[in-house]
Scaffold this motif. Sequence first.
Motif, PDB file in Angstrom:
ATOM      1  N   UNK A 333       0.782  -1.326   0.148  1.00 15.56           N
ATOM      2  CA  UNK A 333       0.077   0.074   0.023  1.00 15.56           C
ATOM      3  C   UNK A 333       0.742   1.221  -0.101  1.00 15.56           C
ATOM      4  N   UNK A 334       0.057   2.462  -0.134  1.00 18.37           N
ATOM      5  CA  UNK A 334       0.843   3.581  -0.170  1.00 18.37           C
ATOM      6  C   UNK A 334       1.876   4.082  -0.862  1.00 18.37           C
ATOM      7  N   UNK A 335       1.939   3.578  -2.191  1.00 20.10           N
ATOM      8  CA  UNK A 335       2.912   3.782  -3.105  1.00 20.10           C
ATOM      9  C   UNK A 335       4.112   2.924  -3.114  1.00 20.10           C
ATOM     10  N   UNK A 336       3.887   1.797  -2.436  1.00 23.50           N
ATOM     11  CA  UNK A 336       5.137   0.832  -2.164  1.00 23.50           C
ATOM     12  C   UNK A 336       4.904  -0.348  -3.259  1.00 23.50           C
ATOM     13  N   UNK A 337       5.927  -0.561  -4.149  1.00 20.97           N
ATOM     14  CA  UNK A 337       5.580  -1.553  -5.179  1.00 20.97           C
ATOM     15  C   UNK A 337       6.494  -2.645  -4.850  1.00 20.97           C
ATOM     16  N   UNK A 338       5.596  -3.979  -4.673  1.00 20.79           N
ATOM     17  CA  UNK A 338       6.084  -5.329  -4.117  1.00 20.79           C
ATOM     18  C   UNK A 338       7.294  -5.864  -5.020  1.00 20.79           C
ATOM     19  N   UNK A 339       8.347  -6.543  -4.336  1.00 19.24           N
ATOM     20  CA  UNK A 339       9.426  -7.031  -5.157  1.00 19.24           C
ATOM     21  C   UNK A 339       9.183  -8.554  -5.665  1.00 19.24           C
TER      22      UNK A 339
END
Lengths: 351, 253
Positions: A333-339
Motif C-alpha cells: 500500500x501507500x505507493x510501495x511496489x512489491x518485489x
Amino acid sequence: MAEIKLMKGNEALAEAAIRAGLQGYFGYPITPQSEVIEYLAVQEPKHDYVLIQAESELAAVNMLYGSSGAGARVMTTTSSPGFTLMQEGISYLACTELPCVLVNVVRGGPGLGTIQASQGDYFQAVKGGGHGDYHIIVLGPNSVQEMVDHIFLAFELADKYCNPVMLLADGAIGQMMEKVTLPEPIPYKPNKPWATTGKTPDRKRNILTSLFIESEEMEKRNLRLQEKFKKITQNEIQYEEYQTDDAEIIVVAFGLCSRISKRAVDIGRESGIKMGLFRPITLWPFPLKQLEEIASRKNVKFFISIEMNAGQMVEDVKLAVCGKKPVHFFGRLGGIVPTPDETFNAIKSKI
Amino acid sequence: MKKGYELIYKRPKTLLSKRMHYCPGCFHSTVHKMLMEVVEEMDIQEKTIGVCPVGCSVFAYDYLDVDMQEAAHGRAAAVATGIKRMLPDRIVFSYQGDGDLAAIGTAETIHACNRGENFTFIFINNGIYGMTGGQMAPTTLEGQKTTTSPYGRKPDTAGMPIKMAEIVSLFERVAYVERVSCNTPANARKTKRAIRKAFEFQMQGLGTTFIEVASNCPSGWKCTPEESLNWLKEHVFPYFPLGVFKEPAKEKV
C-alpha cells in the motif's frame, strides 16, 4: 513510418495520442503525469490540436465534454485526486454517450496521498466512480509500449461504442523509460452525424443531453446503455495467460503487478512449484468467464490476486471463481511496489 | 392574410412552436425570443451552437432550433470553451442562471473570461433559485426573503449579492459587457440589440462577450408578474444598474 525510441511512459502516451489523431487535449498538471501536458505543449506548434491547461480537472473534463460533443477526437490525463474531481463529468459523458479517452496515472491514496505508484483507484475505475448506472471501458497497460498501443485502442473503442475509455496506469509506468515502437500516424476523419456542429437545413437540430425528466425516457436511456455494455462485454475482453496450462496456483495481476508476478511465477517454476499468471488487460469488462473456466480445472488449487492496494481486483476474482477454489490476496500500500521475491514468498505461504 | 392587413409581428422561424414551461411573466421566454430573432436576422442558424445550464432554462433546447449541448450544473463555460475551440468559426453561446454562473460555476466563468474565450455568455440573473423552489442565490438582494433566507439575506453570514457584470468587465480579454433587462418593451429591445452586438463582436473574434439580464421570478419572489416589474425598478436596478460596462475600442470594431 514506425519509429523505435527510448521514452518515458507519459511522453510515449502523449506522442501516441498525437499519432492517433488527437484534436483536443484538456488537462491540469498533477504528479506523476504532468509530462503528458508538457510534452503536448512542446509539440503543439508542429500539429493542429487544441491544448488547454484548464483551471481544474472539473473544467478540463467539461471542456472534454464540449469538444467531444463538437465531434473532435479528445483526451484528458490526470492522477488520482484529479480523477476524483472528474467523476462528475465522466458520469455525464457516459450518459450522453460521448467518445473520449481518459488516462489515470494512479498514485497512492486516499486523500492527497503520495506521488508514488499505486493501484488504489481500481474500484473507482471499474465500478463507475460517478453517480448512476454506467461503465467506462478500462484498459490496464503494463509497459511503456502498452501505453502507446492502448491509446490507439482506446480512441478506436471510444468511437466504436460512443463511450469514454480509460487507461488505468500507475506512477511507475508513467515515469519509467523503456524501448517503444511508435506506429505511423493515422489519418483521422471523424464521422459523427450526432455532433453539434451547427444545424444545417438537411437535418433536425442535434441535442446532446443526459437529462430525461420522464422516468420512462430515463429508463429507456439506461436500457440502451446496458445493451451497449453487454455488447462491449461480449466483444472486447482482453487478457493474457502465462504458464497457466498445467498450473496449480493461478496468480492474478494487472498493470505493473503483472510484470512483478510474472517474475514470481518464474521463481516458482524454478523451484518446482507449478504456478501460472492470469493477467486481465481489460479491467472493465473483466474476464469473468475465462477465470471461471480456469477455476473449474481439476489441477488448480487456489488463486491469489497481487495488487498495489488493500485488495480491490480480488473481489472480481472472487466473483469469477464463485467459491470453486480459495482466493487469496497479497498487496502493498501507500505507493510501495512489491518485489518479485516478496511476492513469491507471499504466494508460497498460502500453499 | 386578410386583404388590407399587414403582418407586423411573428415568431422567428428559429424558435420552435412549442408551449414553453416557464411561469407566466418570466423573462426567459422573452430572452429566448430575442435570442432567436437575432439568430434569424443574422442568418446564423447553421453556425450557432448553444449550451444549456442546470436551472429553469435547462430545457431551452426544447425551444431553440439550433444545435445544443446540456452542461452539468455550473460547467457551461467549460463546455462552451470546448465547443468554440474545436469549431472557431461557429457562434457559440452559453445560457446560464445565477446559481449556475455565479455560484457553482464561478471558477469556470472567471477563467473562461480571463482566457477571453470567444463566446457569448447570456446570464439570466433573477436573484433566486427558481427551479428548485425559491432558495437564496448568490445574487439575492440584502434582506430579500427566500426559502433558505426566510428572515432576509444577511450579509454577515451570506455576503453581499455578487455583481458579475462588474467583475468580468475587469478582465482584459473580455470585449463586451452589458447589463440589460426586459421590464419594458424598450428594455427588451435593448436586450435584443445587446445580444446582436455580442454575436457580432464574437464573429470578429474580439474576445468574451457577456450579457447579464436583470431578470424576474414572479413565482419565486411570490408576487404577480406586474409586482415583479416594480420590484426590479425599486430594488434590483439600484443595486444592479443597467448599462454597458465594457465595449471594444472603436478602432477594433
